[in-house]
Design an enzyme around this catalytic site. Sequence first.
Site, PDB file in Angstrom:
ATOM      1  CB  ALA A  61      -0.759   0.135   1.272  1.00 34.20           C
ATOM      2  N   GLY A 100       0.469  -5.488   0.452  1.00 32.22           N
ATOM      3  CA  GLY A 100      -0.845  -5.282  -0.670  1.00 32.22           C
ATOM      4  C   GLY A 100       0.124  -5.853  -1.868  1.00 32.22           C
ATOM      5  CD  GLU A 103      -3.286  -8.382   1.680  1.00 32.44           C
ATOM      6  OE1 GLU A 103      -2.825  -6.863   1.335  1.00 32.44           O
ATOM      7  OE2 GLU A 103      -4.110  -8.544   2.255  1.00 32.44           O
ATOM      8  CD  GLU A 123      -0.052  -6.244   5.121  1.00 33.59           C
ATOM      9  OE1 GLU A 123       0.767  -7.059   5.625  1.00 33.59           O
ATOM     10  OE2 GLU A 123      -0.632  -6.257   4.016  1.00 33.59           O
TER      11      GLU A 123
END
Length: 719
Positions: A61, A100, A103, A123
């Site tokens: 992110a 992310g 992911e 995270e």
Amino acid sequence: MAQLSIVSGSVGLITLQNPPVNALSAAVRQGIVDTVEKALSDPKVKSVVIRGQNGVFCGGADIKEFGTKMTGPHLIPMIHAIEAGNKPMVAAIEGSALGGGLELALGCHYRVAHSKARLGLPEVTLGLLPAAAGSQRLPRLIGVPAALNLITTGRHVTAAEALQLGIVDQVTDHDTVDTAVKFALNVAGQSLDARRISTFPCPRPAELDALFEDAMQKVRKSARGAIAPVACVQAVRAAATLPYAEGLERERELMATLFNSGQARALQYCFFAQRAVGRWSTPSGARWDTSKPVPVPKAAVIGLGTMGRGIAVALAQTGLSVVAVETQEKQMMEAKQAVSGMLERGAKRRGVAPVSDKISYSGNIRAVADVDLVIEAVFEDMAVKEKLFQQLSAICKPGALLCTNTSALDVDHLASQTRNPELVVGMHFFAPAHVMKLLEVVYGRRSSTQAVATAMQLGKKMGKVSVAVGNCRGFVGNRMLKPYIEQAFYLLEEGATPELVDRALEEFGFSMGVFRMSDLSGLDVGWRVRKGDGLVEPGLASGPSARVRQGRRYSPLGDLLCEQGRFGQKTGRGWYQYEKPGGRVARSDPWLHSFLEGYRARHGLVARRIDHEEVLERCLYALINEGFHILEDGIAAGPEDIDVIYVFGYGWPRHRGGPMFYAGMVGLAKVLERLEHYHQAHPDVPHLQPCSLLRRLVASGSPPIHKWREVIRKLHSHL
Ligand code: NAI
């Protein structure tokens, strides 16, 4: 921000473009949505490879977007669209796939990684969880125990481990994109039914409840009050026990709780603060970006006691040639053995050969004649250090930097003992020096820009978080520690026990309370310092003057314990008792409790009930108040410097952001009000008198922490 091209005739190659790490900003997410749509609808494209520009797949992110209004497409539907697509999607992972980024890769049907790539879901270290379905997909892919381990610790894995765990399908030493394109050509047209991770049943190990119970206990113990690791366990539990859609909903709820918690804000602040301290400046105008460090191929360490050994190891592991000087033969023998042990263990951990040949030993100070930088770690005794700096100034080659590892002594005074005071700086390491991440680089009044820059650069090379600080008694960390410890002593006088004080601080999140810490580092250390300061007065057992020094309240409790030979763990007795000298397990000591009762009776002190709140307020606000003085004095350039020092050097819980951040979270007005309250109750304790900078900040409406520098600048311009 993401570009689609067609390679090898039928492979759609999507390239993420957002240097340096291709973070998933709104524009990148939009780019992915658009290019995936195009690739899926283009009949020429039979399969797709997603890669990142400049050798990095995706760093996750865009942390800069945290706390701002969400714009652009959401990650979850974006990743679902990739997974649901009817053409094989292959992630080509070079560099890193983190958060992310991983992911996104888990939404692809296949993953090919370069052997040097690193993967992870970090995270949790920012107070969050992998909330783009990472907590739901990873356990489905690699099983609950392995997913729990990765998600609750945030650790990165190598490509080899990722292959072994089943996160990636292939690892290559060659060009990752070429390999992924070949892979994509091979799988084109194949059924994807068994490749969509969200449709996998989550493997359910036997004894599921016991497994999660165990995991929860483990994270609660190591998290010290941090809530994110606990939420991570809950999210993985949802993956293991609920259908995918419901698990995703649980992931969303848990993330919302974390996102709005003060802890996530604190951890993200720490992330930025750590970077901010690298952009150091000094009041004389020296700056990180305009000053040039000099290369340091060869260094010397003088004094191979507790600190010198660790410093020598850290320097050698950084690749420097090290000359290690020790004058006591017995110490030298012990040091050689200890150093080679540390080097061997370090090499084993890192899977490299030990670098023992980097260190040469000498009993003669003249051996440092040709080094580029010296770090002295001899006794904390000004007379010893003075003499040493005079010698070094005469022996060392021109331009060699002379650094001191002193914990509190005056760097300017040491500089004044040399011919070139501009070459003198403090390099204050923390024990054990080869492990602890913090380094305070202390610039003196006459330290040159180049000297500061060189010490900062060397710290960085050694893997330390280096913070540039001004010269004063105890610099930043130890100066703030003094009022904190002092309050703990006063609390004992007023009715608390070491157990009560330590429990309050440990529940707050410190790895060790003040008394357990004091037992570990040795009560005699502070005793020697207080003796040097003329504060210790043996024989003054009672009477009003026994608890007053230099017109202020003073607690002789620590001195009295030392007079009894109670130095802490090393003697088997201190604030606690240990099964033997050198023992590590602290047990309550009835002797200490009756000693405290006798002490109070002798001094006419009536014990009262003290609760955890008072312990925290007295100890922490006194420490924070000193932090404001440090900012006011310009010893630290900003609150981030203080916070980084406390988080990396003093066991301050990271999820509370450091003392200055914590003050902002509590509310500066409240901290001020409580300090006023305690100062009124204890007018003979100057450390409880609120600092004028704190008053000024409250008067200017308690601005957020990133605005404090403006108030400090104004304050300095008025002086
Ligand atoms: P230590 O007492 O364990 O070691 C000092 C060593 O210096 C001894 O081996 C001694 O023989 C040697 N030495 C003394 N004079 C010497 C000379 N002229 N030439 C060569 N060797 C000489 O002390 P420790 O704890 O390692 O502390 C060293 C310095 O580091 C002190 O200034 C201390 O304040 C500072 N420091 C200590 C920390 C700790 O946790 N122990 C943490 C941070 C700084």
